[in-house]
Design an enzyme around this catalytic site. Structure first.
Site, PDB file in Angstrom:
ATOM      1  N   ASP A  72       0.870  -1.167   0.000  1.00  0.00           N
ATOM      2  CA  ASP A  72       0.000   0.000   0.000  1.00  0.00           C
ATOM      3  C   ASP A  72       0.917   1.230   0.000  1.00  0.00           C
ATOM      4  O   ASP A  72       2.131   1.122   0.233  1.00  0.00           O
ATOM      5  CB  ASP A  72      -0.935   0.000   1.220  1.00  0.00           C
ATOM      6  CG  ASP A  72      -2.158   0.897   0.977  1.00  0.00           C
ATOM      7  OD1 ASP A  72      -2.104   1.765   0.076  1.00  0.00           O
ATOM      8  OD2 ASP A  72      -3.174   0.742   1.699  1.00  0.00           O
TER       9      ASP A  72
HETATM   10  C1  BGC Z   1      -5.063   3.258   0.054  1.00  0.00           C
HETATM   11  C2  BGC Z   1      -5.082   2.231  -1.078  1.00  0.00           C
HETATM   12  C3  BGC Z   1      -4.928   2.932  -2.387  1.00  0.00           C
HETATM   13  C4  BGC Z   1      -3.654   3.751  -2.380  1.00  0.00           C
HETATM   14  C5  BGC Z   1      -3.367   4.469  -3.677  1.00  0.00           C
HETATM   15  C6  BGC Z   1      -3.891   4.189  -0.051  1.00  0.00           C
HETATM   16  O1  BGC Z   1      -4.043   5.259   0.820  1.00  0.00           O
HETATM   17  O2  BGC Z   1      -5.066   2.589   1.285  1.00  0.00           O
HETATM   18  O3  BGC Z   1      -6.280   1.509  -1.023  1.00  0.00           O
HETATM   19  O4  BGC Z   1      -4.936   1.996  -3.430  1.00  0.00           O
HETATM   20  O5  BGC Z   1      -3.750   4.713  -1.349  1.00  0.00           O
HETATM   21  O6  BGC Z   1      -4.199   5.551  -3.855  1.00  0.00           O
END
Ligand code: BGC
Length: 737
Positions: free
Chosen positions: A273
């Site tokens: 993530d």
């Molecule tokens: C989220 C993810 C997301 C990523 C990219 C993170 O803050 O937890 O689910 O895919 O950001 O935007």
């Protein structure tokens, strides 16, 4: 049209299931879908990936495992970018969020309903089409990878990201996710499933330590990932922000190496993530294949990994494995030979129609006293529509699950918006989606001779402030002089805003007081709920009908009107339990305080399993949802097969007077210590005309009858369970013991 809700006919058939010493065939479980099987032959893809790896220089490999671009710099407004190797024909790969549509920050996109709504449809084919439709827009915008496959379970009903997930049951969530993944990858977009694992709350989201015992993990929280990974072979699994049993998910060798890559034989890549990587060698050796950074602390940069290789803490073989996995996925899904180019025309009208269809099939009719619904336009001359900005917009979720809609071309509104811990105003925080056809306009179109009036908070600047007493009085007065009052209530949530303090609608927006005042003024009050979480309904007994519309997406105005007026017969079923009180939920504890390091002490008793095990009556149970027609169930047969599977068959008949769709559900009571009374093991959804019947056959595989046996670190087949067939987890119509 004649509408009649038939009294429930309780049928019970006792069928004996002899416990036999079968040899369970675990290979029956989670077999790859035909699309996954038909994907580019995996052996050839592996050979080609190997050849490419052998031709890449160290520098080229190092640039291939790290997305080091701040979001604002990503081409097309995406969330990450991996640079290709042109001399070897390896294209760039752009990725973007895609929970409810493309999350591009620079390009207009269709806002589909939230995925909790998709789960409420219980419709596998719809989920596959959802994945396809989202992918079609992604490719048109230039993205070859979609990050939309969220599937953490709804352990915490107040969870801030529940709307991005698929409910509280691992089999429902896993199967719907497998279908979505399949649909996405069939359009040559790599699908990511996330957030792996134990990431069930927003509280302390940067590193809370989720403490979950192995059996609970395997039987509940890992299961949706396992089903999707095995059935649809997603290209990527995103490890989560939290720690699990001590180790960060993105450097958790048990999660990544032992379970995902060894036990499940996952051939794709693990990506972090955004900002969830915490080390270099440790993470790489635990199974992390690619880091997505947010511009601050970074661990898988070319410099860091080169150093780790030089000092021997990371092997070159492991680096090759990381690169090979990504290449393999690009080849197999098709983005290697046919990369997304972007700049293509999007059929927004077609996508909007699909968004509306998903919303229509996901809506759950929770209450319908004396068949107040569907409304008949001919018999209504004055219709009051109250609250929820029903004159302008519907609610969506905030954060990375948000989209930039084609109607306004922007993440519109947001002025003065304050919810959760947010104080800012940006696309990230704006949950209101303006519609061409909001609920009021859609109702006017269906009831052209009626006077349709709106009352409520029309203030676009402060969409979430409490109603003033004057507004409540005006709404009640309008309701009193109308034939029917439709009240829209809305519960906002979003990533990075914390979890909801309560499932109540009372704070800060005093919507319960609004509903009470309207219901007092007009007994024919119908409540439409826009939410991504369960909500408390202290007014439930004082209103005539209730429809859960979730975050319904950009077709939501028409979809809600079509359900209210019977152009669509509701067929959604709850993918999460709606409790009577916060105190009844498994995570409330003494006072509702969130644990920074949550201990999953309820173990297997999560979601409906909790209410069943503790004998707590929920307001509306998992799997529940009414229809404008009625279905009867009969003729249960339960047969054991030599391979350990059980064939469950029965007949469902539409014995009402309207065409409709039903979702018969098969639950199993597994006779083993600490198992909850029932678990979902199968379901079907199909439409029936009045008088029509369908013979249903559902196979319960050995794995569905098994428990995780910690003493031997494997699945233990437990035959002799009780089979329940029902219209919900509690409306059991047939039983075999
Ligand atoms: C989220 C993810 C997301 C990523 C990219 C993170 O803050 O937890 O689910 O895919 O950001 O935007």
């Amino acid at each position: 049209m004649q509408k009649k809700l038939w009294p429930a006919v309780a049928l019970a058939a006792a069928v004996c299931v002899a416990a036999r010493a079968d040899v369970p065939d675990f290979s029956l479980d989670f077999a790859p879908t035909s699309a996954a099987m038909n994907a580019f032959g995996s052996a050839a893809a592996h050979r080609r990936a190997d050849t490419l790896v052998s031709k890449m220089t160290l520098d080229e490999k190092l640039q291939f495992i790290h997305s080091e671009y701040a979001m604002s710099a990503v081409p097309g407004g995406g969330a990450g970018y991996i640079q290709g190797v042109p001399r070897l024909g390896i294209p760039d790969l752009n990725m973007v969020d895609s929970a409810t549509g493309s999350g591009s920050t620079s390009q207009a996109s269709t806002t589909f309903p939230a995925t909790i709504a998709l789960a409420a449809s219980w419709d596998r084919r719809l989920s596959s089409n959802f994945g396809r439709q989202v992918a079609i827009e992604l490719r048109a915008q230039g993205f070859g990878m979609g990050l939309g496959g969220g599937t953490n379970l709804a352990r915490e009903p107040r969870g801030g990201r529940l709307f991005e997930y698929l409910g509280e049951d691992p089999v429902l969530a896993g199967e719907m996710l497998a279908e979505r993944t399949d649909g996405t990858q069939s359009e040559k977009v790599i699908a990511t499933i996330k957030h792996y694992a134990g990431n069930e709350q927003e509280h302390n989201r940067g590193g809370g330590n989720s403490q979950i015992d192995e059996r609970t993990l395997r039987e509940l929280y890992l299961l949706p990932f396992e089903i999707a990974a095995k059935r649809a072979q997603p290209g990527s699994v995103m490890c989560s922000y939290n720690r699990l049993n001590g180790d960060y998910a993105c450097e958790n060798a048990h999660l990544l190496n032992d379970v995902l890559k060894n036990d499940w034989r996952f051939e794709g890549q693990v990506q972090s993530d955004w900002g969830a990587t915490h080390s270099t060698a440790n993470a790489i050796n635990a199974g992390l294949d690619e880091e997505e950074d947010v511009g601050s602390t970074v661990y898988l940069t070319p410099t860091a990994v080169r150093q780790a290789i030089a000092n021997g803490s990371v092997s070159t073989a492991r680096l090759d494995d990381m690169v090979r996995r990504k290449l393999y996925v690009m080849i197999r899904v098709g983005v290697m030979d046919d990369p997304a180019k972007g700049g293509a025309t999007i059929n927004f009208a077609g996508a909007n129609a699909f968004a509306q269809a998903v919303s229509e099939q996901s809506m759950v009719l929770l209450k319908n006293d004396s068949n107040q619904l569907p409304l008949s336009a001919a018999s209504l001359s004055r219709i009051a529509v109250i609250g929820g900005h029903a004159d302008a917009a519907v609610l969506t979720g905030g954060g990375s699950g948000n989209t930039r809609d084609p109607v306004t071309g922007a993440f519109a509104g947001c002025g003065g918006l304050t919810f959760g811990t947010s104080t800012g105003c940006s696309w990230w925080t704006n949950p209101w989606l303006k519609l061409n056809t909001p609920i009021v306009a859609a109702i006017r179109a269906l009831a052209p001779s009626a006077q349709v009036s709106f009352a409520g908070n029309s203030d676009q600047q402060t969409p979430f402030r409490a109603y003033t007493q004057q507004e409540i009085d005006q709404a009640a007065a309008l309701a009193a002089r109308s034939d029917v009052a439709i009240v829209v209530v809305a519960q906002p949530a979003g990533e990075d805003f914390g979890d909801l303090q309560s499932l109540s609608l009372a704070n800060p927006s005093n919507q319960d007081a609004l509903v009470d005042a309207v219901a007092h003024a007009n007994p024919r009050t119908i409540v439409v709920v826009e939410s991504g979480n369960p909500v408390l309904m202290p007014w439930k007994d004082r209103v005539a009908a209730i429809v859960e519309a979730w975050y319904p997406g950009e077709g939501g105005g028409n979809a809600i009107a079509n359900v209210l007026f019977g152009k669509v017969n509701p067929s959604g079923k709850l993918p999460v339990t709606f409790p009577v009180r916060d105190q009844d939920t498994p995570t409330w504890g003494q006072n509702g305080a969130f644990e920074p390091d949550p201990v999953y002490a309820e173990k297997l008793n999560m979601g409906y399993r909790w209410y069943d095990a503790k004998n707590i009556t929920p307001m509306f149970e998992f799997g529940y949802g009414l229809s404008y027609t009625h279905f009867s169930y009969s003729g249960l047969s339960v047969k054991h097969r030599p391979d350990g599977a059980i064939d469950v068959s029965f007949t469902v008949r539409n014995d009402g007077r309207m065409a409709g769709a039903e979702v018969p559900q098969v639950y199993l009571g597994v006779p083993y210590r600490d198992e909850p009374p029932r678990r979902l093991v199968g379901w079907e959804k199909f439409g029936l005309n009045p008088g029509e019947a369908r013979h249903v056959r559902i196979t319960v595989t050995p794995r569905m009858q098994s428990v995780w046996d910690t003493s031997r670190n494997g699945w233990r087949y437990v035959p002799g369970g009780t089979v329940y067939v029902g219209a919900s987890s509690r409306d059991i119509r047939l039983q075999g013991s």
